[in-house]
Write an enzyme that holds these catalytic residues in place. Structure first.
Site, PDB file in Angstrom:
ATOM      1  N   CYS A 112       0.840  -1.205   0.000  1.00  0.00           N
ATOM      2  CA  CYS A 112       0.000   0.000   0.000  1.00  0.00           C
ATOM      3  C   CYS A 112       0.872   1.251   0.000  1.00  0.00           C
ATOM      4  O   CYS A 112       0.643   2.187  -0.779  1.00  0.00           O
ATOM      5  CB  CYS A 112      -0.935  -0.022   1.213  1.00  0.00           C
ATOM      6  SG  CYS A 112      -2.137   1.321   1.229  1.00  0.00           S
ATOM      7  N   CYS A 113       1.895   1.278   0.867  1.00  0.00           N
ATOM      8  CA  CYS A 113       2.796   2.443   0.898  1.00  0.00           C
ATOM      9  C   CYS A 113       3.526   2.599  -0.440  1.00  0.00           C
ATOM     10  O   CYS A 113       3.778   3.713  -0.892  1.00  0.00           O
ATOM     11  CB  CYS A 113       3.808   2.303   2.033  1.00  0.00           C
ATOM     12  SG  CYS A 113       3.147   2.595   3.686  1.00  0.00           S
ATOM     13  N   CYS A 196      -3.648   4.540   9.595  1.00  0.00           N
ATOM     14  CA  CYS A 196      -2.380   3.930  10.014  1.00  0.00           C
ATOM     15  C   CYS A 196      -1.673   4.718  11.106  1.00  0.00           C
ATOM     16  O   CYS A 196      -0.484   4.495  11.364  1.00  0.00           O
ATOM     17  CB  CYS A 196      -1.450   3.784   8.815  1.00  0.00           C
ATOM     18  SG  CYS A 196      -2.128   2.736   7.523  1.00  0.00           S
ATOM     19  N   CYS A 221       7.793   3.771   5.894  1.00  0.00           N
ATOM     20  CA  CYS A 221       6.882   3.463   4.803  1.00  0.00           C
ATOM     21  C   CYS A 221       7.600   3.087   3.519  1.00  0.00           C
ATOM     22  O   CYS A 221       6.965   2.766   2.531  1.00  0.00           O
ATOM     23  CB  CYS A 221       5.964   4.654   4.539  1.00  0.00           C
ATOM     24  SG  CYS A 221       6.862   6.144   4.106  1.00  0.00           S
TER      25      CYS A 221
END
Ligand code: SF4
Length: 255
Positions: A112-113, A196, A221
């Site tokens: 996702c990051c 998050c 991240c």
């Protein structure tokens, strides 16, 4: 005796000026509007260095960060450049793993990051010589070795606050009357995407509120530090599937 913060401010100003001389227009400020980022913006604006101020709008930012963008734009008379993820890549990732995939594991979180932050930044920074960050060594173990000027990658990463303490940042912010991200007053000490990030408890590490459900991972991240090899390989597999569905080029798997 000269207070430490004064000499650190002078050093940071000198580094900002030196970076401007060396990199000229091929320089940017990258910020998420935490206290450190606002200090960097202020140092750059006070030095009258007209370089783009950029932020990565992941699509999952808290409303308070969007407010901060407007506050900064109004204070300095600038337009903050929002770096956006590729919508096709986001759609492919969500269809394969769900919108809140980051809770499933470190590899999913890294994916996702990667899709929402790392790849968009890499695209925007292609050809750019250098950028400023607000990284400080004191923030966490994973940042303990941050160099003020890191030439190991491209673009060059410049962290004028590398040796600053949290107290230095607070003192400078107070002295300059800088705006503060509203989530600090709610107990946050590090601020990222809304799902998050949480407030921290007394005595917890400054970045403990980032991906708080993870117990054995660096609180990073992938923008500034890479995940470990095993996670990286899993992320590469996930990412390959996402890029295939999105129709993106296969390039950038290890960006
Ligand atoms: Fe995705 Fe969370 Fe990373 Fe934001 S911080 S890009 S929502 S995993």
């Amino acid at each position: 005796m000269v207070p430490a913060v004064t000499s650190r401010v002078d050093s940071a100003k000198a580094l900002v000026a030196a970076a401007s001389r060396e990199f000229g227009d091929s320089l940017a400020v990258l910020t998420s509007f935490q206290r450190e980022g606002v200090v960097i913006i202020d140092l750059v604006m006070q030095a009258e260095i007209r370089v783009p101020v950029m932020t990565i709008d992941t699509g999952r930012l808290p409303a308070a960060t969007l407010e901060m963008i407007e506050t900064i734009e109004a204070r300095y008379g600038i337009t903050v450049e929002r770096i956006l993820p590729d919508p096709n890549e986001v759609a492919a990732m969500v269809s394969q793993h769900g919108r809140d995939l980051f809770y499933e594991g470190i590899a999913q979180r890294s994916l996702c990051c990667n899709v929402r932050k790392v790849r968009p930044l890499a695209r925007r920074m292609a050809g750019m010589a250098a950028y400023f960050t607000g990284l400080r060594r004191e923030q966490s173990e994973s940042r303990a070795a941050v160099e003020a000027v890191d030439r190991t990658g491209s673009p060059v990463r410049i962290s004028p606050l590398a040796d600053w303490t949290a107290e230095d940042v607070a003192a400078y912010s107070l002295a300059q009357g800088l705006p503060e991200h509203p989530l600090y007053s709610a107990g946050y000490t590090s601020i990222g995407c809304d799902p998050c990030t949480r407030a921290v408890n007394p005595g917890e590490d400054e970045r403990a509120g980032r991906w708080w459900w993870e117990t054995d991972a660096d609180k990073e991240c992938g923008l500034h530090f890479s995940p470990d090899g095993r996670v990286e390989r899993t992320v590469d597999v996930f990412l390959r599937d996402v890029l295939t569905q999105a129709g993106s080029a296969k390039q950038g798997l290890s960006e």
